[in-house]
Design an enzyme around this catalytic site. Structure first.
Site, short mmCIF file in Angstrom:
data_model
loop_
_atom_site.label_atom_id
_atom_site.label_comp_id
_atom_site.label_asym_id
_atom_site.label_seq_id
_atom_site.Cartn_x
_atom_site.Cartn_y
_atom_site.Cartn_z
N CYS A 185 24.77 42.91 44.91
CA CYS A 185 25.06 43.47 43.59
C CYS A 185 25.57 42.39 42.63
CB CYS A 185 26.11 44.56 43.70
SG CYS A 185 25.53 46.06 44.49
N CYS B 214 30.59 48.26 45.94
CA CYS B 214 31.29 47.40 44.97
C CYS B 214 32.68 47.94 44.66
CB CYS B 214 30.48 47.26 43.69
SG CYS B 214 29.12 46.09 43.88
N GLU C 80 28.06 42.54 40.61
CA GLU C 80 29.52 42.42 40.65
C GLU C 80 29.96 41.42 41.73
OE1 GLU C 80 27.73 45.25 40.60
OE2 GLU C 80 28.92 46.95 39.89
N CYS D 193 28.50 50.64 42.32
CA CYS D 193 28.14 51.43 43.50
C CYS D 193 29.37 51.55 44.41
CB CYS D 193 26.97 50.78 44.23
SG CYS D 193 27.41 49.30 45.17
ZN LIG Z 1 27.29 47.41 43.95
#
Ligand SMILES: [Zn+2]
Length: 157
Positions: free
Chosen positions: A60, A105, A62, A102
């Site tokens: 991801c 994260c 992040e 998500c």
């Molecule tokens: Zn994520």
């Protein structure tokens, strides 16, 4: 700090940084999400997601932003973090909108700073939405509010 529907100048700058990151590196199906985080010391780091042919290897945006911060500064904490999604070319609405982190994260953000704040889409329909702008349609919430009953390996002592 509690939930804020009105974004500060610093929050809007963070959204702009995330948008710039994904605008510069967008690749359909490969890089579609940008992220930006501000450390406790006030430094901004950006990231984009790394999609992968082998889906479980995807990372991801992040996490990429956090990785860049940790490489440069070590554990510097997270004051605020945001992710934005670049739409694919065939989508009618080309707004690069704020998206929620998500679940994985959320765990990661909490692990690195339990007091971090996250800019999320504003679910309050009574507030005006201005598409394509950093200020409206988003709110700032503590990470703890996004992660009730966080995963733990054992009972808290
Ligand atoms: Zn994520």
């Amino acid at each position: 700090m509690t939930r804020r529907a009105r974004l500060s100048k610093a929050d809007r700058e963070l959204i702009a940084a995330a948008r710039s990151a994904i605008k510069a590196r967008y690749r359909n199906d490969w890089q579609e999400v940008g992220a930006a985080l501000r450390t406790r010391s006030g430094k901004i780091f950006t990231g984009v997601n790394l999609d992968a042919y082998l889906g479980r290897m995807a990372v991801c945006a992040e996490a990429v932003a956090l990785g860049r911060a940790v490489v440069d500064l070590g554990d510097a904490g997270i004051d605020t973090i945001v992710a934005v999604r670049h739409p694919p070319p065939d989508e009618t609405d080309q707004t690069i909108a704020v998206v929620s982190p998500c679940g994985a994260c959320r765990e990661l953000i909490f692990d690195y700073d339990a007091k971090a704040h996250v800019i999320v889409p504003n679910p309050n329909p009574s507030l005006p939405r201005k598409r394509g702008r950093g200020g409206s349609g988003a709110a700032v919430v503590p990470i703890a509010d996004l992660l009730p009953n966080k995963y733990s390996r054992g009972p808290k002592t």
